[in-house]
Write an enzyme that holds these catalytic residues in place. Structure first.
Site, PDB file in Angstrom:
ATOM      1  N   LEU B  76       4.411  -4.824  -2.740  1.00  0.00           N
ATOM      2  CA  LEU B  76       4.120  -3.739  -1.798  1.00  0.00           C
ATOM      3  C   LEU B  76       5.404  -3.171  -1.227  1.00  0.00           C
ATOM      4  O   LEU B  76       6.355  -3.911  -0.991  1.00  0.00           O
ATOM      5  CB  LEU B  76       3.296  -4.286  -0.629  1.00  0.00           C
ATOM      6  CG  LEU B  76       1.986  -4.981  -0.955  1.00  0.00           C
ATOM      7  CD1 LEU B  76       1.549  -5.818   0.247  1.00  0.00           C
ATOM      8  CD2 LEU B  76       0.930  -3.952  -1.308  1.00  0.00           C
ATOM      9  N   HIS B  77       5.417  -1.876  -0.995  1.00  0.00           N
ATOM     10  CA  HIS B  77       6.495  -1.292  -0.209  1.00  0.00           C
ATOM     11  C   HIS B  77       6.129   0.145   0.127  1.00  0.00           C
ATOM     12  O   HIS B  77       5.182   0.704  -0.426  1.00  0.00           O
ATOM     13  CB  HIS B  77       7.834  -1.359  -0.950  1.00  0.00           C
ATOM     14  CG  HIS B  77       7.910  -0.446  -2.139  1.00  0.00           C
ATOM     15  ND1 HIS B  77       8.466   0.795  -2.082  1.00  0.00           N
ATOM     16  CD2 HIS B  77       7.473  -0.595  -3.407  1.00  0.00           C
ATOM     17  CE1 HIS B  77       8.392   1.369  -3.268  1.00  0.00           C
ATOM     18  NE2 HIS B  77       7.779   0.555  -4.097  1.00  0.00           N
TER      19      HIS B  77
END
Lengths: 91, 157
Positions: B76-77
């Site tokens: 995730l980012h």
């Protein structure tokens, strides 16, 4: 020189990872290529000989007229290498 | 176009992984909760601003779950300007995997959350992480880890 665009949503994670692997793979194969990571939004309207992207980006790439390689497992160098080399052979 | 400079010093995994952002055996009911928990560790450690967690979720709502980069693994980012204070990486392993709606790589039990401050500073860590996740033995050790301390030694060794 082949021009390859690696794509992801933001241009920081997935596309960078693909670029890092492709730099290594193509160097080993002695293929001279320019590999640029792009985010999807900025890539619209750009040109490349080949686009390499994660499989779930397929729907976002329908308007791109060039060749597209879709990768299922982005940490599997074997999958990336086989698919990209096969696509480059057809050039 | 995105930057392509490799000249500047970039940080390795050792430099961006902190014990306070690692947790094993976390119970969640949904992918959204997984994002909350992984992002929450970065928030508590002072590495991101609160809005960054929502931004990571919005990235998935907007662009789909392409960040599920490999079977069972999500990275995730969001964007640096959405609230990254320092280049960082969190990892939670899930007691029960959850689906992100990916076409190939669901269900997910390894949840990484990354924060980058620009296009370059995180590249070495990203490369080290990608190499590690490409090694099935390493990945099985990460899945088997019973504590944050174990995860820490696996990630920085």
């Amino acid at each position: 020189m082949v021009h390859i665009a690696t794509l992801c949503g933001m241009g920081f994670g997935t596309s960078m990872m693909l670029k890092l692997f492709l730099d290594e793979i193509l160097k080993q194969e002695g293929i001279s290529a320019r590999i640029d990571p792009w985010d999807l939004g900025s890539f619209k309207g750009q040109q490349a000989d080949l686009v390499v992207a994660p499989i779930d980006m397929e729907d976002h790439l329908r308007s791109f007229e060039g060749k597209v390689v879709l990768i299922k497992n982005l940490v599997d160098k074997k999958e990336i290498k086989e698919k990209v080399l096969a696509a480059l052979k057809d050039e | 176009m995105t930057g392509n400079k490799q000249g500047r010093a970039t940080l390795g995994l050792k430099m961006i992984v902190t014990g306070s952002a690692l947790q094993a055996g976390v119970m969640v009911q949904s992918w959204q909760e997984a994002v909350d928990r992984a992002g929450g560790l970065l928030l508590k450690s002072g590495l991101i601003l609160p809005g960054y967690i929502e931004a990571m979720k919005n990235a998935i709502y907007d662009m789909g779950p392409y960040m599920v980069i490999a079977p069972g693994i999500v990275l995730l980012h969001a964007r640096p300007e959405e609230g990254v204070i320092k280049t960082c990486l969190a990892l939670i392993t899930l007691a029960q995997p959850v689906n992100f709606g990916h076409s190939e790589n669901d269900p997910v039990d390894l949840v990484f959350a990354m924060g980058a401050v620009d296009k370059d500073a995180h590249l070495l860590a990203l490369q080290q992480l990608a190499e590690m996740l490409g090694d099935p033995t390493k990945v099985s050790h990460i899945r088997a880890a019973g504590s944050g301390e174990e995860l820490f030694s696996l990630l920085v060794s």
